[in-house]
Write an enzyme that holds these catalytic residues in place. Sequence first.
Site, mmCIF file in Angstrom:
data_model
loop_
_atom_site.group_PDB
_atom_site.id
_atom_site.type_symbol
_atom_site.label_atom_id
_atom_site.label_comp_id
_atom_site.label_asym_id
_atom_site.label_seq_id
_atom_site.Cartn_x
_atom_site.Cartn_y
_atom_site.Cartn_z
ATOM 1 N N SER A 1 42.454 50.955 46.523
ATOM 2 C CA SER A 1 41.565 50.846 45.365
ATOM 3 C C SER A 1 40.397 51.819 45.432
ATOM 4 C CB SER A 1 41.035 49.415 45.260
ATOM 5 O OG SER A 1 40.430 49.020 46.479
ATOM 6 N N ALA B 1 40.101 54.477 47.983
ATOM 7 C CA ALA B 1 40.360 55.747 48.663
ATOM 8 C C ALA B 1 41.853 55.933 48.874
ATOM 9 C CB ALA B 1 39.636 55.768 50.011
ATOM 10 N N GLN B 2 42.215 57.128 49.372
ATOM 11 C CA GLN B 2 43.595 57.402 49.751
ATOM 12 C C GLN B 2 43.605 58.084 51.110
ATOM 13 O OE1 GLN B 2 44.393 59.659 46.177
ATOM 14 N NE2 GLN B 2 44.566 61.577 47.342
ATOM 15 N N ASP C 1 39.464 41.414 54.943
ATOM 16 C CA ASP C 1 40.484 41.952 54.044
ATOM 17 C C ASP C 1 41.799 42.200 54.796
ATOM 18 O OD1 ASP C 1 41.335 42.701 51.557
ATOM 19 O OD2 ASP C 1 40.542 44.741 51.648
#
Length: 540
Positions: free
Chosen positions: A169, A171-172, A324
Site C-alpha cells: 500500500s 511502497a514497493q 501487521d
Amino acid sequence: MASRSLWRTRTKLAVVATAFCGGAATVAVATSEDPANSLKLCTAVPLRLLRDSVTAASIAFDYEYSLWGLPEGSSERQRIKHEVHLRSARKLQELCFRNGGIYIKLGQHIGQLEYLVPEEYVRTMRESMLNKCPVSSYEQVCEVFKKELGETPDKVFNEFDPVPIASASLAQVHVAHTHDGQKVAVKVQHTHMTDTAAADHATVELIVNTLHWFFPSFDYRWLVDEMRESLPKELDFLTEAKNSEKCLENFRKLSPHIADYVYAPQVHWNLSTSRLLTMEFMDGAQVNDVKTIQKLGIQPQEVAKLVSQAFAEMMFKHGFVHCDPHAANIIIRPLPSSKWNIFAKRKPQLVLLDHGLYKELDFSTKFNYAKLWRALIFSDAKAIKETSVKLGAGEDLYALFAGILTMRPWNRVIDPAVDHLVIKGSDSDRSELQMYASQYFPQISELLRRLPRVILLMLKTNDCLRAVNNALLQGSSLETFLIIGKVSSEAVIEAKRLQSKSLLHRLNIWLEEILVEARLLGMQLALWLLQLRKTLAWST
C-alpha cells in the site's frame, strides 16, 4: 419509496460534501505557503470524496433495493444478500485500488475482520489486497532516488531491477546488488504517498464522521485517530529500520531461548532514508505457502508453533509488538544452523518484514493482557471478567471481548474441556462466527469504541495471526494455545515478582507458579492422549 429517499439522501450528501471541500480547497490554496502542493492536495480531496460518496451510496442503495420486501430468515433473502455482499465487496475493492495508499491498508484490515464483516468482504479483500497493490513506474522510482540520494538507481547500485518483486500500500520492493556484490531488497515509497496521505486521511475522516452522524451505531472514529497517529511513523522508513533492530534486540535480551529462530533483514544504513530502505535480501516462503514450506523440509505445524511463540513473547514479555503480521510480511526459511534430521525435516526460522507498525504496551496493559490470555486458556470466567474490565471492555461487554479474541461463543470460552478454544476451520464454524457478527454488530461497534487504541491494534495483530494459523493448519491447534498459555503465565509470574515486596508475597507467587505449571502439564498430557487416540483410530 424508502429506497428512493435513501438514494436521494446519499446523493445530496455527496454533492454537498464535495462542494464544501471544493470551496475549502480554494481558500487553502490561496493562503498556503506552498500553493503547488496545496493545489495538489485540494484537488485530490474532492475527487476521493466523490468516489467514496458514490460508492457508499451505490452500496447502500443496492442493499435497500435488493432486499426490499424479502422476509427475514427466508432462503431467498439469504441468497440475495449473499449476491449483494459480493457485489458490494467488489465495489469497495475497486474504490480501494483507485484511491490507493491508505485505502489499500483499510482493505487489508477489512480482510482480517472475520468477527465484524460478512465473509464475502473478508474473502474478496484477502484475495486481492496483499498481492495486487498498485505499482509505481520506474520513472517515479528514479524520482524518489534523486530526491533522497541525489542519483538514479543505476548509479547508486551495481545492478537494479526496474521491475518490483512486490508492491504494498505504501511502497514497493526492488532487487538490487550493491557495488561490493551483496544482494539487497530496496523498499521505495510510492511517489504519491507524501502528496495524498493528508488527502486520504481527510476524506476517510469526513466519510466516517458523516456515517456516524447518520448511523450512530457505526462508530469508527477510533480508526481515524489511529491512522492520524500511525501513518506518519509508517511513512518514515528510518523508524521502520530502528523498529526492526529493536525487535531483534528484545529477543536476544528477553527471549534468548528462541532468539535464533526469529530474524529481520539487516539494514544498509548508508543506502537508506525516510523514503528509501535498503535491506539484506531474504529467500524463503510466505508463511501461508504450505506447499513451498513443505518442500523446504519444514512442517507447517512447527511453523504455527513458532509464530505463536514469537508473537506471544512480543506481546506478553517485550511489550513491543509487530502489529501487521499478515502473510506477506512473514517469510519462513530453514534455520541456517539446522541440518536435515532422520525424518528429512528441518527447523524453521521466522523472518519478519515490514516493521513500520509497532505498538509499545505499558506495564499495566502488558500485565493485564497476559492475565487475560492466561484466563482464556484456563477457562477462568472470573479472571476473564476482571482483566477485560481493566482493559476497557466494561462489565457488560467482557464476554463479547473474550469472544472476539478467541472467535468462540462465551459458552465455549468457559468450557473446561482442554480443546475449548480450538477452531477447526469448518464451514459450520465459519457460519457460526458470521451469525454472531451479524447478531451483535451494534455491541461490537460499541466495544471497539471503548477499547484503548493499543488494544485495538492487538486485536488486529490477533486477527492476522489467526489467518496465518488457519492457512497453516486449516483452523487452530491445541498446541498453539498451550504455547500462549505458557508464555502468558510466565509473563504474569515475572511481573508479580518485580512487584513483590515481602517474603510471604514471594512464597505465594512461587506456589502460583507451581499450580500453573501443573495445570499446563495436565493440558499437555491431555493433548498427547488426544493425539494417541487419533493415531490409533487412523491405524485401525
